[in-house]
Design a protein around this motif. Structure first.
Motif, PDB file in Angstrom:
ATOM      1  N   ARG A   1      97.152  -3.173 -44.817  1.00  0.00           N
ATOM      2  CA  ARG A   1      96.322  -2.202 -44.086  1.00  0.00           C
ATOM      3  C   ARG A   1      96.777  -0.772 -44.351  1.00  0.00           C
ATOM      4  NH1 ARG A   1      93.646  -4.286 -38.477  1.00  0.00           N
ATOM      5  NH2 ARG A   1      92.465  -5.937 -39.492  1.00  0.00           N
ATOM      6  N   TRP A   2      98.071  -0.574 -44.361  1.00  0.00           N
ATOM      7  CA  TRP A   2      98.586   0.780 -44.589  1.00  0.00           C
ATOM      8  C   TRP A   2      98.275   1.250 -46.008  1.00  0.00           C
ATOM      9  CZ3 TRP A   2     100.163   4.901 -41.910  1.00  0.00           C
ATOM     10  CH2 TRP A   2     100.288   4.722 -40.536  1.00  0.00           C
ATOM     11  N   GLU A   3      98.346   0.335 -46.963  1.00  0.00           N
ATOM     12  CA  GLU A   3      97.995   0.732 -48.346  1.00  0.00           C
ATOM     13  C   GLU A   3      96.527   1.131 -48.425  1.00  0.00           C
ATOM     14  OE1 GLU A   3      99.370  -2.694 -50.492  1.00  0.00           O
ATOM     15  OE2 GLU A   3     101.469  -2.009 -50.474  1.00  0.00           O
ATOM     16  N   LYS A   4      95.685   0.358 -47.770  1.00  0.00           N
ATOM     17  CA  LYS A   4      94.252   0.681 -47.765  1.00  0.00           C
ATOM     18  C   LYS A   4      93.992   1.998 -47.023  1.00  0.00           C
ATOM     19  CE  LYS A   4      92.341  -4.010 -48.046  1.00  0.00           C
ATOM     20  NZ  LYS A   4      91.713  -5.096 -47.280  1.00  0.00           N
ATOM     21  N   LEU A   5      94.671   2.195 -45.923  1.00  0.00           N
ATOM     22  CA  LEU A   5      94.491   3.435 -45.157  1.00  0.00           C
ATOM     23  C   LEU A   5      94.874   4.648 -46.000  1.00  0.00           C
ATOM     24  CD1 LEU A   5      93.947   4.829 -42.319  1.00  0.00           C
ATOM     25  CD2 LEU A   5      96.447   4.820 -42.090  1.00  0.00           C
ATOM     26  N   ARG A   6      96.025   4.551 -46.673  1.00  0.00           N
ATOM     27  CA  ARG A   6      96.481   5.686 -47.492  1.00  0.00           C
ATOM     28  C   ARG A   6      95.486   5.967 -48.621  1.00  0.00           C
ATOM     29  NH1 ARG A   6     101.406   7.440 -45.844  1.00  0.00           N
ATOM     30  NH2 ARG A   6     102.750   5.936 -44.773  1.00  0.00           N
ATOM     31  N   ALA A   7      94.918   4.911 -49.181  1.00  0.00           N
ATOM     32  CA  ALA A   7      93.922   5.099 -50.245  1.00  0.00           C
ATOM     33  C   ALA A   7      92.678   5.802 -49.699  1.00  0.00           C
ATOM     34  CB  ALA A   7      93.545   3.739 -50.842  1.00  0.00           C
ATOM     35  N   ALA A   8      92.220   5.379 -48.525  1.00  0.00           N
ATOM     36  CA  ALA A   8      91.020   5.985 -47.934  1.00  0.00           C
ATOM     37  C   ALA A   8      91.264   7.450 -47.585  1.00  0.00           C
ATOM     38  CB  ALA A   8      90.599   5.206 -46.691  1.00  0.00           C
ATOM     39  N   ILE A   9      92.443   7.720 -47.046  1.00  0.00           N
ATOM     40  CA  ILE A   9      92.788   9.110 -46.694  1.00  0.00           C
ATOM     41  C   ILE A   9      92.840   9.979 -47.942  1.00  0.00           C
ATOM     42  CG2 ILE A   9      94.746  10.532 -45.922  1.00  0.00           C
ATOM     43  CD1 ILE A   9      95.196   8.445 -43.728  1.00  0.00           C
ATOM     44  N   GLY A  10      93.415   9.403 -48.992  1.00  0.00           N
ATOM     45  CA  GLY A  10      93.513  10.143 -50.267  1.00  0.00           C
ATOM     46  C   GLY A  10      92.137  10.467 -50.831  1.00  0.00           C
ATOM     47  N   GLN A  11      91.198   9.592 -50.595  1.00  0.00           N
ATOM     48  CA  GLN A  11      89.857   9.785 -51.142  1.00  0.00           C
ATOM     49  C   GLN A  11      89.105  10.915 -50.428  1.00  0.00           C
ATOM     50  OE1 GLN A  11      88.393   5.881 -51.864  1.00  0.00           O
ATOM     51  NE2 GLN A  11      86.320   6.596 -52.339  1.00  0.00           N
ATOM     52  N   SER A  12      89.199  10.946 -49.095  1.00  0.00           N
ATOM     53  CA  SER A  12      88.381  11.940 -48.367  1.00  0.00           C
ATOM     54  C   SER A  12      89.081  13.287 -48.231  1.00  0.00           C
ATOM     55  CB  SER A  12      88.025  11.400 -46.982  1.00  0.00           C
ATOM     56  OG  SER A  12      89.181  11.351 -46.174  1.00  0.00           O
ATOM     57  N   LYS A  13      90.380  13.281 -48.231  1.00  0.00           N
ATOM     58  CA  LYS A  13      91.171  14.523 -48.110  1.00  0.00           C
ATOM     59  C   LYS A  13      90.866  15.322 -46.829  1.00  0.00           C
ATOM     60  CE  LYS A  13      92.218  15.028 -53.005  1.00  0.00           C
ATOM     61  NZ  LYS A  13      91.484  13.845 -53.520  1.00  0.00           N
ATOM     62  N   ILE A  14      90.468  14.648 -45.782  1.00  0.00           N
ATOM     63  CA  ILE A  14      90.216  15.309 -44.496  1.00  0.00           C
ATOM     64  C   ILE A  14      91.489  15.270 -43.643  1.00  0.00           C
ATOM     65  CG2 ILE A  14      88.813  15.223 -42.363  1.00  0.00           C
ATOM     66  CD1 ILE A  14      87.106  15.822 -44.762  1.00  0.00           C
ATOM     67  N   PHE A  15      92.248  14.179 -43.800  1.00  0.00           N
ATOM     68  CA  PHE A  15      93.437  13.965 -42.974  1.00  0.00           C
ATOM     69  C   PHE A  15      94.683  13.826 -43.853  1.00  0.00           C
ATOM     70  CE2 PHE A  15      89.953  12.192 -40.438  1.00  0.00           C
ATOM     71  CZ  PHE A  15      90.182  12.799 -39.208  1.00  0.00           C
ATOM     72  N   THR A  16      95.828  14.010 -43.216  1.00  0.00           N
ATOM     73  CA  THR A  16      97.083  13.600 -43.853  1.00  0.00           C
ATOM     74  C   THR A  16      97.819  12.657 -42.903  1.00  0.00           C
ATOM     75  OG1 THR A  16      98.204  15.532 -42.927  1.00  0.00           O
ATOM     76  CG2 THR A  16      97.393  15.720 -45.198  1.00  0.00           C
TER      77      THR A  16
ATOM     78  N   ALA B   1     101.933  10.900 -42.331  1.00  0.00           N
ATOM     79  CA  ALA B   1     103.331  10.973 -42.774  1.00  0.00           C
ATOM     80  C   ALA B   1     103.678   9.807 -43.701  1.00  0.00           C
ATOM     81  CB  ALA B   1     104.250  10.971 -41.570  1.00  0.00           C
ATOM     82  N   LYS B   2     104.614  10.056 -44.593  1.00  0.00           N
ATOM     83  CA  LYS B   2     105.189   8.996 -45.426  1.00  0.00           C
ATOM     84  C   LYS B   2     106.502   8.590 -44.742  1.00  0.00           C
ATOM     85  CE  LYS B   2     105.258   6.852 -49.558  1.00  0.00           C
ATOM     86  NZ  LYS B   2     104.261   5.811 -49.866  1.00  0.00           N
ATOM     87  N   PHE B   3     106.698   7.300 -44.575  1.00  0.00           N
ATOM     88  CA  PHE B   3     107.919   6.851 -43.899  1.00  0.00           C
ATOM     89  C   PHE B   3     108.993   6.487 -44.922  1.00  0.00           C
ATOM     90  CE2 PHE B   3     104.343   5.909 -41.110  1.00  0.00           C
ATOM     91  CZ  PHE B   3     104.739   6.582 -39.970  1.00  0.00           C
ATOM     92  N   PRO B   4     110.237   6.790 -44.626  1.00  0.00           N
ATOM     93  CA  PRO B   4     111.305   6.426 -45.564  1.00  0.00           C
ATOM     94  C   PRO B   4     111.478   4.910 -45.613  1.00  0.00           C
ATOM     95  CG  PRO B   4     112.223   7.286 -43.510  1.00  0.00           C
ATOM     96  CD  PRO B   4     110.736   7.439 -43.399  1.00  0.00           C
TER      97      PRO B   4
ATOM     98  N   LEU C   1      97.163  10.657 -37.492  1.00  0.00           N
ATOM     99  CA  LEU C   1      96.597  11.483 -38.558  1.00  0.00           C
ATOM    100  C   LEU C   1      96.542  12.947 -38.144  1.00  0.00           C
ATOM    101  CD1 LEU C   1      93.579   9.267 -39.746  1.00  0.00           C
ATOM    102  CD2 LEU C   1      96.013   9.103 -40.335  1.00  0.00           C
ATOM    103  N   LYS C   2      96.708  13.801 -39.143  1.00  0.00           N
ATOM    104  CA  LYS C   2      96.601  15.246 -38.914  1.00  0.00           C
ATOM    105  C   LYS C   2      95.421  15.758 -39.731  1.00  0.00           C
ATOM    106  CE  LYS C   2      99.189  19.541 -39.335  1.00  0.00           C
ATOM    107  NZ  LYS C   2     100.319  20.210 -39.988  1.00  0.00           N
ATOM    108  N   CYS C   3      94.593  16.580 -39.095  1.00  0.00           N
ATOM    109  CA  CYS C   3      93.455  17.159 -39.824  1.00  0.00           C
ATOM    110  C   CYS C   3      93.910  18.219 -40.800  1.00  0.00           C
ATOM    111  CB  CYS C   3      92.536  17.875 -38.832  1.00  0.00           C
ATOM    112  SG  CYS C   3      91.468  16.782 -37.961  1.00  0.00           S
ATOM    113  N   GLU C   4      93.182  18.312 -41.843  1.00  0.00           N
ATOM    114  CA  GLU C   4      93.370  19.438 -42.765  1.00  0.00           C
ATOM    115  C   GLU C   4      92.938  20.722 -42.072  1.00  0.00           C
ATOM    116  OE1 GLU C   4      94.481  19.534 -46.357  1.00  0.00           O
ATOM    117  OE2 GLU C   4      95.499  18.056 -45.110  1.00  0.00           O
TER     118      GLU C   4
END
Lengths: 397, 397
Positions: free
Chosen positions: A299-314, A316-319, A339-342
């Protein structure tokens, strides 16, 4: 009753303070409101369907009738098998020290949080003790502290800026709801401070188990462990017997204990999980925490991909960290996305509402409205529809 | 943990505020402490053993997982079958009007009492509302009102002497715990008053069902209806939807709902009871309320005989009334015996402690120590031993 925030479309009945929101599960979701406001953990239903028979409990008409469970235990309404199961589970996972501790069972960790406030406050103090948590903090802490306007405790806001020279209780939620970060106490005050560790999400599917916490008061909930939220079972692991006694007293005054049907069922499910880890021959991918961790990772991989596509939100990356339970290095996969808005979008919750996605805005967590929390634990159908809407989101809608 | 009142024998561990007390059930009781302090309703275990198979529930691993039950209902965490069962039961018994009312389920009526206080108080009032009940009143009301020292409500004492010109909530417990009398509101004040009707004991085994109450807020508990105290299920029948909504909100804040395992089991047991009354061919003596009423009658006859023998105590005689449910005229057989000492014995609880009988003294109920409350719902073994000790009691011990 469909529930959205008070300032939403007037065509939908509103009730700011309510919890649920219905999602038709048989209808296509394309044009529906989808609810990621609450963390109803239905994601794992598929797993439990497979395990349904093994985890079945049979309760006869004359079973479990008395108020009392075990008068030799401080928590006299806790079934012995419940207590044993909790200790065994923590021993298998390694996510809490239970030796020489007292377990107090409650109607979810929600009740135990309030029991801990009661136990750590002074009944006769003229000044309420301040309850603080580091922002962004779980949105319900403040309301639970304030619900009946107690003279024993009061909400004190963000722990990071607490500067009063007055006794306080700091709630340390780790991994943190809403943002998934690992937390430690942050108050810098010379006054007497007490700690409540809310470890609801300290399970291997959400975060690497890096150490075995040994704090004074630790709260867990079965809802977030396995997804059985309907059972309303939480537990506290408590060092000081007087604190355990007062917490037990609170649960007694509040509900005269905890449903035994739930206790017996939760004990059974924990037994099945622990047996599967301790019996030679289990198939790894079928083990509960392996399955659920892989689900959360996906789910997290899919979420990061979707976020990357729309570029509306960012987000955090976890260590990465080494997990002593799974014996591998991995990321954190929180139960919520924070999520944080652009730049240029000030109201994240309002923005998502236009996409017919219900979420919970940053202000409920003590930060700005440019942040928003969304559940990562919805059904596959709801989650996938969320991804579609997020991927296609445009700045101007 | 064996629990007695603080001023009891130092050889027994003490904890004034605790609930349970262990009675060895496999050992002879002749020289043991017997606990009739609390009302653990185990008397009906024998009946439910006979009905065990019929009332069995089977809960699978993937059942009942969500927080949410029915988003079309104000009380969104209540299972539809729970709501239906409650309405059906009241319709069969005729002991409450449920038409055009809202049901709110809770973790016992204890939680719902507090939910009702929350709902009937003003969140932002500068002055707490006074909560009163007619003495002798249920010993826990005061503690439940005061537990976290709310600024919304406060304990106001005996309703019969309330003379403030300030808003109040009167709790009307009928049949009354501890003394079994039928109660009506007694406050005479020109201030705004609200009522909570606690009808925990308004079931045919305890008292004739003479009318169908139709009050604003009525509380019931399954513990005292069938004896399934371990399930922690209570319900409120509420006229005003806003009050029902606030009560639901309280249960949400306090425990995010009520265990679904218990709800599903209680619904099943209620179904079995109602079916037995509505199906032609049931054997009357095997019907639940017939069995339990005859059990209570038998216990009360034995109690009166034992009291007559020792002449240490007196107990009120209740008037007969026609019961619309059983279609016969009968007495009240309360779940507790409320005894008054004869002249010369000032401390009834202390007197009984010398007989190794744990009871609850009158002061906890707002009256004098010459009164004492004893459970009539203990196991046969405990109850019979109590009768032996009571029959043989001498004035000087």
């Amino acid at each position: 009753m469909v529930v959205v925030k008070a300032n939403s479309s007037p065509t939908v009945p509103t009730n700011k303070n309510s919890f649920p929101c219905s999602n038709g599960t048989t209808l296509p979701l394309t044009n529906s409101i989808i609810n990621l406001d609450q963390g109803d953990p239905v994601v794992l239903g598929t797993y439990w369907k497979k395990m349904s028979e093994e985890c079945t409990v049979v309760i006869k008409g004359s079973d479990l009738m008395s108020y009392i469970s075990d008068t030799s235990n401080v928590c006299w309404f806790m079934l012995p098998e419940m207590s044993d199961a909790i200790k065994r589970l923590h021993s298998v996972i390694g996510n809490a020290v239970t030796e020489d501790k007292h377990i107090v069972v409650g109607n979810g960790s929600t009740q135990l949080f309030q029991a801990a406030l009661f136990a750590l406050s002074h009944s006769h103090s003229s000044q309420p003790i301040n309850v603080v948590a580091s922002a962004p903090y779980y949105s319900e802490y403040q309301e639970e502290v304030e619900v009946v306007r107690s003279r024993m405790y009061q909400w004190g806001g963000d722990a990071a800026v607490y500067d009063k020279n007055e006794p306080y209780i700091e709630v340390v939620c780790s991994p943190n709801n809403p943002d998934g970060t690992l937390q430690i106490p942050v108050v810098r005050s010379e006054a007497e401070g007490k700690l409540i560790h809310d470890l609801a999400y300290y399970w291997p599917q959400y975060t690497p188990i890096t150490h075995q916490p040994d704090h004074d008061v630790m709260l867990f909930t079965f809802s977030k462990c396995t997804g059985h939220a309907g059972s309303r079972i939480g537990w506290a692991i408590v060092k000081d017997i007087e604190v355990a006694r007062k917490m037990t007293r609170f649960v007694q005054m509040s509900s005269i204990g905890v449903a035994k049907e739930s206790q017996t069922r939760v004990a059974k499910i924990i037994k099945v999980i622990c047996d599967s880890y301790q019996n030679y021959g289990s198939v790894e991918s079928e083990l509960f925490f392996e399955y659920s961790k892989s689900k959360m990772r996906e789910r997290w991989e899919k979420l990061r991909a979707a976020i990357g596509q729309s570029k509306i939100f960012t987000v955090a990356k976890f260590p990465k960290a080494y997990c002593n339970f799974t014996n591998e290095s991995s990321e954190t996969y929180p139960g919520f996305a924070w999520l944080k808005c652009e730049e240029g979008i000030d109201d994240a919750e309002g923005y998502l509402r236009k996409l017919k996605i219900l979420s919970r805005g940053g202000e409920r967590f003590g930060v700005g409205p440019n942040y928003v929390r969304l559940s990562m634990l919805a059904s596959d159908k709801v989650f996938n529809e969320f991804l579609v809407r997020l991927s296609n989101a445009k700045r101007d809608i």
